[in-house]
Design a protein around this motif. Structure first.
Motif: not given
Length: 286
Positions: A106-109, A205-210
């Motif tokens: 569960r993380f933000e897209f 779906v989330n560059k900051s978490l790549f």
């Protein structure tokens, strides 16, 4: 509005976890450790309907009809995770996912164009329907075979519901919707040209978490999906062609034009995109 009708349709065929799953037919001798571990991974993957629903509600604030439909989709997708966990709880309690393992997906897209996301998940339902059909054939234990067949039928119905909203979008937005659907259709029907499985849970779906910004990358075993597809359920070119055929068939119905190949769909995408660009360049009439 489509939601009231879709609610009635899906309610009429909804299965009961206690009554419709043949738990008493379980045969421990036909469940291997290898198979049981894949059930855990699928249970966690299905839990990702939670962040997907949060994404849909955020990006479709102007569409209460579709947002209301999410109440059905979310319920049934979470139920998929639940029934797989119930199977493990009964027969392999050592493999039941922990709350932390579930929460990890569960993380933000990041926000994305709503029409493209709709098409992406429509294709995802088609692909998952075929994956689960193949999983049902691969498994040897009777209860889990039945569960995967049940889930595959749900995914097919969800795809049909998404298709209804896609038809409505074309009626409302015309070429804009057609261009969005064709663009994602070309991508999702081109899995044979990519190194990874093309499914919403396997896309960044989330560059900051790549690089940990896909659902699959946040599983206990990030390499599981490819191994499951290639080495276990053997989702080969024959099965991949079935997915491509379904995508092209539905695109043909949506666009009222026959597409026999991804190349034909891509040519159509270019035509519609060019038409949109030309229309945007023309001055508005006085």
């Amino acid at each position: 509005m489509l939601y009231p009708e879709l609610f009635k349709q899906l309610e009429s065929v909804r299965w009961d976890m206690d009554k419709d799953i043949p738990w008493d037919q379980f045969d421990a001798s036909k469940l291997s450790d290898e198979q049981a571990h894949t059930i855990k991974m699928n249970a966690i993957t299905e839990w990702s309907a939670l962040p997907a629903t949060e994404m849909f509600l955020r990006d479709n604030r102007d569409d209460s009809d579709f947002s209301a439909f999410m109440s059905i989709w979310f319920f049934e997708e979470q139920k998929h995770s639940l029934v797989l966990m119930e199977y493990l709880k009964r027969f392999r309690p050592d493999l039941v996912p922990t709350e932390q393992e579930l929460h990890e997906v569960r993380f933000e897209f990041e926000p994305a164009p709503a029409l493209e996301t709709l098409m992406l998940h429509f294709c995802g339902e088609i692909r998952l329907n075929h994956w689960y059909r193949r999983a049902s054939e691969w498994h040897t234990e009777p209860v889990i075979k039945h569960i995967y067949q049940t889930l595959s039928q749900d995914e097919a119905r969800h795809g049909g519901a998404y298709l209804r909203y896609m038809k409505r979008a074309i009626a409302k937005f015309g070429d804009e919707a057609k261009a969005s659907f064709a663009k994602i259709g070309v991508l999702m029907a081109s899995a044979r040209r990519t190194a990874q499985a093309l499914h919403p849970t396997n896309l960044h779906v989330n560059k900051s978490l790549f690089p940990r910004d896909t659902i699959q990358s946040r599983l206990p075993n990030p390499e599981w999906l490819e191994h499951w597809l290639d080495k276990q359920i053997a989702f080969d070119s024959v099965w991949e062609n079935k997915v491509v055929e379904r995508i092209l068939h539905n695109m043909s119905l949506l666009m009222d034009r026959s597409f026999q190949s991804v190349q034909e769909l891509n040519r159509y995408r270019k035509e519609v995109t060019a038409s949109l660009a030309q229309a945007g360049a023309q001055p508005n009439p006085a």
